[in-house]
Scaffold this active site. Structure first.
Site, PDB file in Angstrom:
ATOM      1  N   LYS A 203      -4.271 -20.712  59.651  1.00  0.00           N
ATOM      2  CA  LYS A 203      -4.071 -21.754  60.664  1.00  0.00           C
ATOM      3  C   LYS A 203      -3.675 -23.072  60.001  1.00  0.00           C
ATOM      4  CE  LYS A 203      -6.371 -23.986  64.512  1.00  0.00           C
ATOM      5  NZ  LYS A 203      -7.563 -24.057  65.340  1.00  0.00           N
ATOM      6  N   GLU A 209      -7.870 -19.656  48.975  1.00  0.00           N
ATOM      7  CA  GLU A 209      -7.841 -18.216  48.696  1.00  0.00           C
ATOM      8  C   GLU A 209      -6.520 -17.598  49.172  1.00  0.00           C
ATOM      9  OE1 GLU A 209     -10.208 -19.940  50.228  1.00  0.00           O
ATOM     10  OE2 GLU A 209     -12.211 -19.109  49.901  1.00  0.00           O
ATOM     11  N   GLY A 265      -9.801 -20.358  64.752  1.00  0.00           N
ATOM     12  CA  GLY A 265      -9.484 -19.220  63.887  1.00  0.00           C
ATOM     13  C   GLY A 265     -10.265 -17.969  64.255  1.00  0.00           C
ATOM     14  N   ARG A 266     -11.551 -18.103  64.521  1.00  0.00           N
ATOM     15  CA  ARG A 266     -12.367 -16.902  64.779  1.00  0.00           C
ATOM     16  C   ARG A 266     -12.170 -16.333  66.176  1.00  0.00           C
ATOM     17  NH1 ARG A 266     -15.254 -21.450  63.849  1.00  0.00           N
ATOM     18  NH2 ARG A 266     -16.499 -22.304  65.535  1.00  0.00           N
ATOM     19  N   GLU A 351     -20.658 -18.880  62.455  1.00  0.00           N
ATOM     20  CA  GLU A 351     -19.822 -20.078  62.270  1.00  0.00           C
ATOM     21  C   GLU A 351     -19.800 -20.897  63.561  1.00  0.00           C
ATOM     22  OE1 GLU A 351     -16.337 -20.342  59.358  1.00  0.00           O
ATOM     23  OE2 GLU A 351     -15.282 -20.260  61.249  1.00  0.00           O
ATOM     24  N   HIS A 382     -30.844   5.280  56.468  1.00  0.00           N
ATOM     25  CA  HIS A 382     -31.283   5.746  55.147  1.00  0.00           C
ATOM     26  C   HIS A 382     -31.346   4.595  54.144  1.00  0.00           C
ATOM     27  CE1 HIS A 382     -30.972   9.911  56.514  1.00  0.00           C
ATOM     28  NE2 HIS A 382     -29.948   9.462  57.212  1.00  0.00           N
ATOM     29  N   LYS A 508     -16.342 -26.403  50.031  1.00  0.00           N
ATOM     30  CA  LYS A 508     -14.911 -26.374  49.662  1.00  0.00           C
ATOM     31  C   LYS A 508     -14.582 -27.593  48.811  1.00  0.00           C
ATOM     32  CE  LYS A 508     -12.956 -24.248  53.867  1.00  0.00           C
ATOM     33  NZ  LYS A 508     -12.096 -24.529  55.024  1.00  0.00           N
TER      34      LYS A 508
HETATM   35  O1  F6P Z   1     -14.161 -20.921  56.388  1.00  0.00           O
HETATM   36  C1  F6P Z   1     -13.705 -21.851  57.284  1.00  0.00           C
HETATM   37  C2  F6P Z   1     -12.422 -21.500  57.962  1.00  0.00           C
HETATM   38  O2  F6P Z   1     -11.839 -22.678  58.352  1.00  0.00           O
HETATM   39  C3  F6P Z   1     -12.601 -20.556  59.136  1.00  0.00           C
HETATM   40  O3  F6P Z   1     -13.018 -21.194  60.270  1.00  0.00           O
HETATM   41  C4  F6P Z   1     -11.229 -19.995  59.244  1.00  0.00           C
HETATM   42  O4  F6P Z   1     -11.220 -18.849  60.040  1.00  0.00           O
HETATM   43  C5  F6P Z   1     -10.942 -19.724  57.788  1.00  0.00           C
HETATM   44  O5  F6P Z   1     -11.519 -20.816  57.114  1.00  0.00           O
HETATM   45  C6  F6P Z   1      -9.499 -19.586  57.428  1.00  0.00           C
HETATM   46  O6  F6P Z   1      -8.773 -20.754  57.695  1.00  0.00           O
HETATM   47  P1  F6P Z   1      -7.199 -20.751  57.787  1.00  0.00           P
HETATM   48  O7  F6P Z   1      -6.797 -19.838  58.890  1.00  0.00           O
HETATM   49  O8  F6P Z   1      -6.815 -22.166  58.052  1.00  0.00           O
HETATM   50  O9  F6P Z   1      -6.664 -20.272  56.461  1.00  0.00           O
END
Ligand code: F6P
Length: 545
Positions: A203, A209, A265-266, A351, A382, A508
């Site tokens: 987003k 990452e 995002g979620r 979250e 188990h 972060k």
């Molecule tokens: O970990 C925080 C967060 O902002 C989440 O809310 C989001 O889903 C994720 O990082 C990934 O963010 P982006 O879609 O901006 O890469």
């Protein structure tokens, strides 16, 4: 900060029910009729929750007095209910095409959503027909890699795996998430770069990452084309609200699909974030997922609280968390295909609801999100079920089962479902000392009593069962939407903003400060706390070893 644990309006109900065992509640044969509810392909069974009619009525009066319908309608209408970011919350508009109720979301948002859905459809059909080259993509695609994290990974990952029986066999899906280079390394060993389509989902298009992994795959594809950047760029799609940054990174404008500020995002699976899913299962199934969710949206918008599945699920969670003080909930799907549901719910719920201040900046009055954890049954039985049956903590469980499997192995499936039902029963009923003693064999009376004590189960441990008729795009969409609206309701009941996530920012920021130190660009480590400094030094000393 110490939130009040038990709302006073529930105190008498807690007291009364503390003297009643679930075994006794379950003797009421009509209890199930009152606490089991169906919408379309979903059955919600709350009959093994430690609750009775009077307690549920009190919860119902509480939610009715809270103005939940007004809050719900504000969300559907696109009011800026995410107040800390000044944003609307319109994931429901993404699937409104499947709704039977009149749309209430702003028409400009609906137009953009329709347009994007149309683009997704064109892309998916082109790939299916082998005409991807005409869309500015590689001519032959065998593998799709979704790069993203959090909401840009968990939704499509869950759905792609859950709907494996619906996959087009000629296309394989992969998810690259963690910044741990091992995953990217393994993937590049397996795949042919010239036949791989990469979807970078972010987003913000600033997530460390995701960008690191995208860079690694771009270099890999570039090498396959002798550094021809134009040829390599055909392998990349982006899904982002930050179009400018995606373009700057090198994705062609025509290969960028939008996300919007009004979708968190979620909550974004239903948007172009679901591209990898749409490519895997085809556009009809993708639309069926949207319809399944829209069915629950309609139900949520139009059903009174006492028959409204998301509202009931939220009230039971409120009861367990705030009246009974349960700090966690285990989610145990009896379906390997739903193996990613728990991690999906961890983000969706924790979250959204892991907050300690109200939108007005005041401390919350009650405890908020429980810890969500779990894994598939019967494997879980188990591993940690011993503790759930006989440990000192009571952990409410959520069992999810599928009535009709997508495979012909009937004996396996009957065994699977019998285990699900048995666990829910065993947790609720338990086994008394006298029952255990009657079963104990051999030895003298004293030895038998010792053994019986070990084999006693307290029971009285609550669970919810959700049964899907079968695991299809519709039922999966409905299941996820059920949880989304439960989250909305809990945000409302706890008076917190369920749609921001400031709590992820601090770490972060610190990681951004530590990185140059690890890279050896910082000589003076005194700015770090002593624990961090010691570990940076330890890593620096050992890494050459
Ligand atoms: O970990 C925080 C967060 O902002 C989440 O809310 C989001 O889903 C994720 O990082 C990934 O963010 P982006 O879609 O901006 O890469």
């Amino acid at each position: 900060m110490s939130p009040q644990r038990s709302p006073s309006f529930l105190a008498a109900h807690v007291e009364r029910l503390s003297r009643t065992h679930l075994r006794d509640l379950l003797k009421d044969r009509e209890r199930g009729e009152r606490l089991r509810h169906r919408v379309g392909p979903l059955l919600l069974d709350l009959s093994r929750q430690k609750i009775d009619d009077a307690a549920l009525r009190a919860l119902g009066e509480h939610v009715e007095a809270s103005g939940w319908q007004r809050a719900r309608d504000a969300m559907f209408a696109g009011e800026p209910i995410n107040t800390s970011e000044g944003r609307a919350v319109l994931h429901t508009a993404l699937r409104a095409s499947g709704s039977r109720l009149p749309p209430v979301a702003p028409s400009d948002a609906r137009k953009e959503i329709e347009h994007t859905l149309h683009r997704i459809e064109e892309l998916v059909r082109a790939v299916e027909r082998g005409e991807s080259a005409g869309m500015g993509l590689p001519a032959k695609i065998t593998d799709v890699v979704n790069i993203g994290i959090g909401g840009s990974d968990l939704g499509p990952r869950l759905a792609v795996r859950a709907l494996a029986p619906f996959h087009a066999p000629e296309l394989r899906s992969h998810f690259l998430t963690n910044v741990d280079g091992q995953s990217a390394h393994e993937l590049m060993r397996q795949l042919d770069p010239r036949r791989t389509l990469v979807i970078v989902v972010s987003k913000t298009f600033t997530t460390q990452e995701t960008l690191l992994n995208a860079n690694v795959l771009r270099d890999w594809i570039l090498r396959a084309y002798d550094s021809d950047a134009r040829a390599a760029s055909r392998h990349f799609l982006a899904v982002s609200a930050n179009t400018a940054e995606a373009e700057r990174w090198g994705v062609a404008t025509s290969n960028i699909y939008p996300m919007w500020d009004f979708v968190g995002g979620r909550f974004s699976l239903w948007s172009a974030v679901g591209l990898s899913l749409a490519l895997a299962v085809g556009i009809e199934h993708f639309r069926a997922l949207l319809s399944g969710a829209a069915r629950i949206d309609d139900h949520f918008r139009s059903t009174p609280w006492h028959e409204n599945l998301p509202v009931l699920l939220s009230l039971v969670e409120y009861w367990n968390r705030n009246a009974l003080g349960r700090a966690s909930r285990a989610v145990v799907p009896y379906a390997d295909l739903l193996g990613d549901l728990t991690s999906y719910l961890q983000q969706l719920e924790m979250e959204s609801l892991g907050k300690q201040v109200t939108p007005q900046g005041e401390p919350v009055a009650q405890d908020t999100s429980p810890v969500v954890w779990g894994s598939v049954g019967t494997n879980a039985q188990h591993a940690y079920f011993q503790s759930l049956h006989q440990g000192t903590d009571t952990v409410p469980l959520e069992f999810i089962g599928v009535v009709r499997p997508a495979h012909p192995l009937r004996a396996n499936h009957d065994a699977l479902l019998s285990n699900l039902l048995a666990q829910a029963a065993a947790l609720a009923l338990g086994k008394t000392f006298d029952e255990a003693l009657a079963e104990a064999k051999g030895g003298d009376e004293a030895a038998r009593r010792v053994l019986a004590a070990q084999r006693t189960f307290p029971g009285d441990r609550p669970s919810t069962v959700i049964l899907l008729d079968s695991l299809t795009p519709e039922s999966l969409g409905a299941l996820i939407a059920l949880y989304e609206h439960k989250v909305f309701m809990l945000g409302h009941l706890w008076n917190i903003n369920a749609f921001d996530q400031w709590g992820v920012e601090l770490g972060k920021g610190i990681a951004r400060q530590i990185l140059p130190a690890l890279e050896g660009q910082v000589d003076d480590l005194t700015g770090f706390d002593s624990g961090t400094r010691a570990l940076i030094e330890e890593i620096q000393q050992r890494r050459e070893g």
